[in-house]
Structure formats: structure tokens, C-alpha cells
Write an enzyme that holds these catalytic residues in place. Structure first.
Site, mmCIF file in Angstrom:
data_model
loop_
_atom_site.group_PDB
_atom_site.id
_atom_site.type_symbol
_atom_site.label_atom_id
_atom_site.label_comp_id
_atom_site.label_asym_id
_atom_site.label_seq_id
_atom_site.Cartn_x
_atom_site.Cartn_y
_atom_site.Cartn_z
ATOM 1 N N SER A 195 19.117 -22.180 -5.300
ATOM 2 C CA SER A 195 19.318 -20.314 -4.908
ATOM 3 C C SER A 195 17.959 -20.179 -5.346
ATOM 4 O O SER A 195 17.069 -19.078 -5.092
ATOM 5 C CB SER A 195 20.027 -19.033 -5.760
ATOM 6 O OG SER A 195 21.444 -19.850 -5.826
ATOM 7 N N HIS A 228 20.371 -22.736 2.448
ATOM 8 C CA HIS A 228 21.321 -21.835 1.376
ATOM 9 C C HIS A 228 21.859 -21.157 2.245
ATOM 10 O O HIS A 228 21.323 -20.094 3.011
ATOM 11 C CB HIS A 228 19.351 -21.018 1.189
ATOM 12 C CG HIS A 228 20.007 -20.091 -0.406
ATOM 13 N ND1 HIS A 228 19.123 -19.198 -0.572
ATOM 14 C CD2 HIS A 228 21.486 -20.384 -1.008
ATOM 15 C CE1 HIS A 228 20.221 -17.918 -1.710
ATOM 16 N NE2 HIS A 228 21.541 -19.418 -1.839
ATOM 17 N N GLU A 257 19.454 -19.356 4.719
ATOM 18 C CA GLU A 257 17.893 -19.232 4.698
ATOM 19 C C GLU A 257 17.972 -20.994 4.409
ATOM 20 O O GLU A 257 18.108 -21.703 3.266
ATOM 21 C CB GLU A 257 17.772 -18.660 3.342
ATOM 22 C CG GLU A 257 18.087 -17.082 3.158
ATOM 23 C CD GLU A 257 17.567 -16.624 1.900
ATOM 24 O OE1 GLU A 257 17.309 -15.357 1.720
ATOM 25 O OE2 GLU A 257 17.331 -17.343 0.714
ATOM 26 N N ASN A 307 18.254 -12.987 -2.647
ATOM 27 C CA ASN A 307 18.059 -12.893 -3.551
ATOM 28 C C ASN A 307 17.417 -12.486 -4.976
ATOM 29 O O ASN A 307 17.124 -12.203 -5.995
ATOM 30 C CB ASN A 307 17.857 -14.409 -4.657
ATOM 31 C CG ASN A 307 19.837 -14.790 -4.033
ATOM 32 O OD1 ASN A 307 20.480 -14.224 -4.338
ATOM 33 N ND2 ASN A 307 19.603 -16.199 -4.131
HETATM 34 N N1 NAD Z 1 27.983 -19.353 -6.243
HETATM 35 C C1 NAD Z 1 26.859 -18.965 -5.379
HETATM 36 O O1 NAD Z 1 27.132 -16.942 -4.456
HETATM 37 C C2 NAD Z 1 25.803 -18.948 -4.838
HETATM 38 C C3 NAD Z 1 24.890 -18.949 -3.176
HETATM 39 C C4 NAD Z 1 25.043 -19.393 -3.050
HETATM 40 C C5 NAD Z 1 23.687 -20.740 -3.525
HETATM 41 N N2 NAD Z 1 24.498 -21.488 -5.252
HETATM 42 C C6 NAD Z 1 23.979 -22.438 -5.503
HETATM 43 O O2 NAD Z 1 24.833 -23.535 -4.949
HETATM 44 C C7 NAD Z 1 24.853 -24.572 -6.247
HETATM 45 C C8 NAD Z 1 25.407 -24.745 -6.746
HETATM 46 O O3 NAD Z 1 26.483 -23.059 -7.296
HETATM 47 P P1 NAD Z 1 28.548 -22.962 -7.090
HETATM 48 O O4 NAD Z 1 28.164 -21.655 -7.107
HETATM 49 O O5 NAD Z 1 28.955 -23.678 -6.005
HETATM 50 O O6 NAD Z 1 28.719 -24.231 -9.073
HETATM 51 P P2 NAD Z 1 29.888 -23.905 -9.019
HETATM 52 O O7 NAD Z 1 29.711 -23.822 -10.486
HETATM 53 O O8 NAD Z 1 30.874 -23.390 -8.482
HETATM 54 O O9 NAD Z 1 30.048 -25.804 -8.696
HETATM 55 C C9 NAD Z 1 28.902 -26.870 -9.749
HETATM 56 C C10 NAD Z 1 28.957 -28.236 -9.428
HETATM 57 O O10 NAD Z 1 27.671 -28.284 -10.236
HETATM 58 C C11 NAD Z 1 28.693 -29.580 -10.759
HETATM 59 N N3 NAD Z 1 28.066 -30.703 -11.397
HETATM 60 C C12 NAD Z 1 27.433 -30.101 -12.731
HETATM 61 N N4 NAD Z 1 26.810 -30.584 -13.684
HETATM 62 C C13 NAD Z 1 26.872 -31.836 -12.654
HETATM 63 C C14 NAD Z 1 25.519 -32.514 -12.833
HETATM 64 N N5 NAD Z 1 25.385 -32.646 -14.304
HETATM 65 N N6 NAD Z 1 24.999 -33.604 -11.828
HETATM 66 C C15 NAD Z 1 25.837 -33.432 -10.978
HETATM 67 N N7 NAD Z 1 27.129 -32.430 -10.745
HETATM 68 C C16 NAD Z 1 27.056 -31.503 -11.143
HETATM 69 C C17 NAD Z 1 29.827 -29.550 -10.990
HETATM 70 O O11 NAD Z 1 30.825 -30.311 -10.805
HETATM 71 C C18 NAD Z 1 29.552 -28.968 -9.735
HETATM 72 O O12 NAD Z 1 31.146 -29.296 -9.009
HETATM 73 C C19 NAD Z 1 23.257 -23.921 -6.868
HETATM 74 O O13 NAD Z 1 22.318 -24.832 -6.786
HETATM 75 C C20 NAD Z 1 23.378 -22.508 -6.656
HETATM 76 O O14 NAD Z 1 22.414 -22.176 -6.877
HETATM 77 C C21 NAD Z 1 25.355 -21.141 -5.220
#
Ligand code: NAD
Length: 284
Positions: free
Chosen positions: A119, A140, A152, A190
Site C-alpha cells: 500500500s 495495488h 494502481e 492512500n
Molecule cells: N487491507 C487492505 O485494505 C489492503 C488493501 C490494499 C493493499 N493491502 C496490502 O496488502 C498486503 C497484505 O495486507 P492484508 O490486508 O491482506 O493483511 P493480512 O493481515 O490480512 O495478511 C497478511 C499476510 O501476511 C502473512 N505474513 C505475516 N508475516 C509474514 C512473514 N514474516 N512472512 C510471510 N508472510 C507473512 C500472514 O500470514 C498473512 O497471510 C499489505 O502489503 C497491505 O499493505 C492491504
């Protein structure tokens, strides 16, 4: 290069959503989570999500079955070797993502594009962990990925035109609208959204109004589909804090300095929907 098989790394909210989106749009998907049980759980979640779409008449039953047949769930990162495009969506932590990119670079063939769903983090830092910085970019997606129409495409200064074209065409093949944006913290959405969300927490902290009333005000007064607290709970408070910290680190703008209440809630593991409680309670 045409994309047939897409690798998704990370089994959280976004990894699951991107995997579902790609599978529904005809791509073979290899889903990788560190634990096989979590990877299998993602497929089970996808089955439920697609079944709901069939019930609502948004997806024919045959397409549901075909989409699921295109998905395989793995715990071994090496299983991504045969993918044409890999998108990582693991925790918003630069160290974790850097390590992952160096591993993906070792595993994947030289022509494969490696993308991040970060993000806010600097995509160039991930590109420089690889021996193919020209083939690394951001893709993204927004939450929930199967529903939100924007992607994005983030262009680090190292990326080639072909890489950006491939990322755009992947987004379009997923029926999304891509916008190309410079590799700068927060990209477009964001950078504009998070000062607003952070200031909503500030209003709450100052006792100006309740969470429910602030949400009602922004829905009724601005026509937003959801209020700031419902949105923070959907995004995840831990992810939101990581986004604000990355924005503040890049710009030192006080609007990006996370309000203490948000940090305290993350310390208390009140992450929002994914943990059952955030600004609202989802445990009922
Ligand atoms: N939540 C949102 O609205 C959103 C929107 C767009 C982008 N993102 C981005 O997407 C990505 C994931 O976010 P999310 O919301 O799915 O988070 P989440 O907390 O739901 O999932 C995170 C994932 O990362 C894994 N993880 C944690 N530590 C780890 C490690 N050390 N090694 C490998 N895997 C590991 C976890 O097991 C989990 O599967 C981030 O980069 C976030 O910025 C999030």
C-alpha cells in the site's frame, strides 16, 4: 509475454481476494501460504465467496466450478517457479517483503515479472533485492479485491515499459481499471485517504463525537458508502498503522503522524474485522 499462471503469496484479506479475482477471470492461480492448512483455508474461503456470488445470480455455477479448478494451494515457495507473474501480498513490512523478493528472484525464471501489492512501501527497494529490477512493479488492488474496480500500477524508476504494460494488461484482464502511478508512498488513493482516516481517529480521541456518529456523518453528509471507522476496521488497524508510518517516514507531514489511539488499539490487538474487534465489535 502472455500470462497464463499467476502466483499469489500471502493468505490474508488481500491475497485471498486477488487470487479469487484472477481465478474468476481465467488465470491459473498458485496460492502460497507459509502453512498448507492456511493455504487450504484460503481455497475453502474462496469456495464460500464464489457460492455467495452464484446465489446472488452474479456468477453461473459452471464458472464457479471452473474458477476453483484453476486454483492450487501450496506451502512451498518453489511451486511458484512455473508462474508467469507473481504478486506478493504479505504483511506490510519492508524487511519481510525484501526477503521474499530475494527468494522469488532465486526461484522464478528470469523473464517473470514480480509484483507487490504494497500500500505504501517503496517498490524500488524491493526491485533492488532482485537481479531483475526492470521486471518489478506494484500492482495495488483494493479491498475487497473481487469488488473494487481500481488497480494502481506502481512504476518504480527501475521498471521497464514492458513490465508496466504487462501489469496494466493483467489488471484489464481482471476487469479492473488500471492507473499508472509513480513509486511514492501512498500512491494516489492512500496518500489522499489516510489523512482523512487519521483525522477521524483524532476527532474520536478529542471526544467530538462517537464512532457511530462520525460514520453516520460522513455517509449522510458526504455520500460516502461507509464511514471512516467501518473502513479502518475493513482495511485492518495494523495495516492502517503501517501505512501511516510509511507515509510519515516519507513526507514528515503531521497529517500522516498516526494518532496515539490508533497505535494503542494495534498494541491491544484490536485489528478490526479480521480479529473480531476494532472500532466496532464483530463477534456477535
Ligand atoms: N487491507 C487492505 O485494505 C489492503 C488493501 C490494499 C493493499 N493491502 C496490502 O496488502 C498486503 C497484505 O495486507 P492484508 O490486508 O491482506 O493483511 P493480512 O493481515 O490480512 O495478511 C497478511 C499476510 O501476511 C502473512 N505474513 C505475516 N508475516 C509474514 C512473514 N514474516 N512472512 C510471510 N508472510 C507473512 C500472514 O500470514 C498473512 O497471510 C499489505 O502489503 C497491505 O499493505 C492491504
Amino acid at each position: 509475454m502472455s500470462i497464463k499462471r499467476v502466483g499469489i503469496v500471502g493468505s490474508g484479506i488481500m491475497g485471498s481476494g486477488i487470487a479469487e479475482t484472477a481465478a474468476v477471470h481465467g488465470f491459473e492461480v498458485v496460492l502460497r501460504s507459509r502453512a498448507q492448512s492456511t493455504a487450504d483455508g484460503m481455497v475453502a474461503g474462496m469456495e464460500k465467496s464464489l457460492a455467495r456470488q452464484v446465489e446472488k445470480g452474479k456468477l453461473p455455477e459452471a464458472e464457479r466450478e471452473a474458477a476453483l479448478a484453476r486454483v492450487s494451494a501450496v506451502s512451498d515457495l518453489g511451486a511458484l517457479a512455473e508462474c508467469d507473474l507473481v504478486i506478493e501480498s504479505v504483511v506490510e513490512d519492508l524487511g519481510v517483503k525484501k526477503h521474499l523478493f530475494s527468494e522469488l528472484d532465486r526461484i522464478c525464471a528470469d523473464h517473470v515479472v514480480l509484483a507487490t501489492n504494497t500500500s505504501t512501501l517503496p517498490v524500488v527497494d524491493l526491485a533492488m533485492e532482485t537481479g531483475r529490477p526492470d521486471k518489478v512493479c506494484g500492482v495495488h488492488f483494493f479491498n475487497p479485491a473481487p469488488v473494487m474496480s481500481l488497480v494502481e500500477v506502481v512504476r518504480p524508476i527501475t521498471a521497464s515499459d514492458d513490465t508496466i504494460a504487462l501489469a496494466r494488461s493483467f489488471a484489464e484482464a481482471c476487469d479492473k481499471t488500471p492507473v499508472v502511478v509513480k513509486d511514492q508512498a501512498g500512491f494516489i488513493v492512500n496518500a489522499l485517504l489516510f489523512p482523512y482516516l487519521n483525522n477521524a481517529v483524532r476527532l474520536l480521541e478529542q471526544g467530538v463525537a462517537s464512532t457511530a456518529d462520525i460514520d453516520a456523518a460522513m455517509k449522510g453528509g458526504c455520500g460516502f458508502p461507509m464511514g471512516p471507522f467501518a473502513l479502518l476496521d475493513l482495511v485492518g488497524l495494523d495495516t492502517s498503522l503501517a501505512i501511516l508510518d510509511a507515509l510519515y517516514a516519507e513526507f514528515r507531514d503531521p497529517n500522516y503522524a498516526a494518532v496515539p489511539l490508533l497505535r494503542r488499539m494495534v498494541s491491544a490487538e484490536l485489528y478490526g474485522r479480521k480479529s473480531g474487534r476494532g472500532f466496532f465489535d464483530y463477534r456477535k
